[in-house]
Design an enzyme around this catalytic site. Structure first.
Site, PDB file in Angstrom:
ATOM      1  N   GLU A  18      27.418  13.517 -12.901  1.00 26.03           N
ATOM      2  CA  GLU A  18      28.022  13.281 -11.586  1.00 26.03           C
ATOM      3  C   GLU A  18      27.541  14.318 -10.558  1.00 26.03           C
ATOM      4  O   GLU A  18      28.271  14.741  -9.679  1.00 26.03           O
ATOM      5  CB  GLU A  18      29.562  13.320 -11.657  1.00 26.03           C
ATOM      6  CG  GLU A  18      30.182  12.549 -12.799  1.00 26.03           C
ATOM      7  CD  GLU A  18      30.002  11.053 -12.679  1.00 26.03           C
ATOM      8  OE1 GLU A  18      29.375  10.601 -11.731  1.00 26.03           O
ATOM      9  OE2 GLU A  18      30.500  10.338 -13.561  1.00 26.03           O
ATOM     10  N   PHE A  25      28.799   1.761 -15.729  1.00 25.83           N
ATOM     11  CA  PHE A  25      28.222   1.950 -14.395  1.00 25.83           C
ATOM     12  C   PHE A  25      26.771   2.337 -14.551  1.00 25.83           C
ATOM     13  O   PHE A  25      26.470   3.442 -15.024  1.00 25.83           O
ATOM     14  CB  PHE A  25      29.013   3.042 -13.676  1.00 25.83           C
ATOM     15  CG  PHE A  25      28.681   3.251 -12.228  1.00 25.83           C
ATOM     16  CD1 PHE A  25      29.245   2.458 -11.242  1.00 25.83           C
ATOM     17  CD2 PHE A  25      27.829   4.280 -11.847  1.00 25.83           C
ATOM     18  CE1 PHE A  25      28.970   2.673  -9.898  1.00 25.83           C
ATOM     19  CE2 PHE A  25      27.548   4.506 -10.500  1.00 25.83           C
ATOM     20  CZ  PHE A  25      28.127   3.692  -9.528  1.00 25.83           C
TER      21      PHE A  25
END
Length: 395
Positions: A374, A140
């Site tokens: 994150e 990603f």
């Protein structure tokens, strides 16, 4: 005079009878992943950490056989489990090592989720079944060297050239990057941020492993470079418009971290309990001292409250009511508490705590990264602050 019988010790999560809050199916998923980690990960993870590597493809195929990859997604070979079941799987994976959980999170909650939520039917059919089986690895590409917490500042560009797209830019700190078969790459276009499906054998795409890591060493991390990467028009993710696309993927991944951090904390508490029960100091077990018991009690309370928070958020997600700011509460609290638990456990193990013979220093080192990726603790603090006050402090 007979000595009073010493109470039988209880496991840390049994203190709050957490198991009674789970269904039999949820417990079965947790047991299955725990067995896999005991058989396949724990005997080797210290060596993987020391070597700074992870056998991603071998593990992915085995995880795919168990249905762990994209397990919370529906169709296309995915298991279609509940959010709580997925969370419990993340808990057990991170109890073994954060890097192993990251492999599953990036594959399922970032790359596969992006394709599942925003991709075309062609994207889904081409990639999801193979990724669910562990036959294809995904990564990603969002974070950039100068733009982590502020993805809106990304410099990677996608421009039209006839019917094609041409991508140029750099992505940093990409888990699975140098072993991936496909990358979901986010780039700025004339119409805003868009996502693109990039097979990693496309000319102009290179992935370079990040060397000399001191954290998440049992994980593959890379820098991606895109130099004139030419893609057909169909490579664009049709369902993603603006930053809502990648941020939606990040919310999915953060949910797994909420449970995963509990696993790391549990492993540290269990290790500290076992060690202090056997280690003798001044002719008695270390566990018999008041200061030791205070540390163990504080660690267990932090573990138990984090677990209850994770379960509550999981039930909200399964009910379709989980909001991004609630996920921020979970990540902020549970990672912060897990890191504190790991550091305290290290003190109880003394010098032994700094070796790879025990997992606590490895967990503490990994959690330093989990605290940041994150969304940093600072960012999640501001997300919670905005929810409470209605004022954004980001700009």
């Amino acid at each position: 005079m007979t000595q009073p019988t010493r109470p039988r010790p209880v496991a840390p999560l049994d203190l709050l009878d957490v198991d009674s809050l789970l269904t039999e199916q949820e417990r079965d998923v947790q047991r299955t992943v725990r067995r896999f980690c005991s058989d396949r990960v724990r005997p080797h993870v210290a060596d993987w950490f020391a070597a700074g590597d992870l056998p991603v493809r071998d593990l992915a195929r085995e995880m795919g056989g168990l249905g762990l990859l994209g397990m919370h997604l529906q169709g296309y070979g995915c298991a279609g489990t509940s959010a709580v079941e997925y969370g419990l799987a993340c808990l057990e994976l991170e109890a073994a090592d954060s890097g192993v959980r990251s492999l599953v999170s990036v594959q399922g909650s970032l790359a596969m989720y992006a394709l599942h939520a925003y991709g075309s039917e062609e994207h889904k059919q081409e990639w999801l079944p193979r990724m669910a089986a562990g036959e294809a690895i995904g990564c990603f590409g969002l974070t950039e060297p100068d733009h982590g917490s502020d993805p809106g500042g990304m410099r990677t560009r996608a421009r039209r050239d006839g019917p094609d797209w041409v991508l140029d830019g750099t992505k940093a700190w990409i888990t699975n990057g140098s072993v991936a078969d496909v990358a979901v790459v986010w780039a700025r276009t004339e119409d805003g941020v868009r996502g693109f499906v990039v097979p990693t054998d496309t000319p102009g795409f290179t992935a370079t492993p990040v060397p000399r890591k001191l954290s998440l060493r049992a994980s593959v991390t890379a820098e991606l470079a895109l130099d004139g990467v030419r893609l057909p028009a169909g490579a664009e993710l049709p369902g993603a418009r603006g930053l809502a696309g990648p941020l939606g993927c990040l919310t999915e991944a953060r949910f797994g971290i909420v449970f995963g951090a509990v696993g790391a904390a549990r492993d540290c508490v269990e290790t500290a309990l076992a060690y202090t029960a056997e280690r003798e100091v001044f002719d008695r077990p270390l566990a018999g001292y008041q200061l030791t018991q205070r540390k163990l009690a504080d660690m267990t309370v932090a573990l138990g409250t984090s677990m209850l928070l994770a379960l509550h958020l999981g039930r909200l997600k399964d009910a379709g009511r989980l909001r991004p700011e609630q996920v921020s509460v979970g990540k902020l609290n549970n990672v912060r508490e897990a890191l504190a638990v790991a550091r305290e456990a290290r003190t109880l193990l003394g010098a032994n705590g700094i070796t790879l013979d025990y997992p606590v220093m490895r967990h503490a080192s990994n959690l330093e990264s989990v605290l940041t990726y994150e969304g940093t603790s600072e960012v999640h603090t501001l997300v919670v602050g905005q929810a409470l006050t209605g004022h954004s402090a980001f700009r």
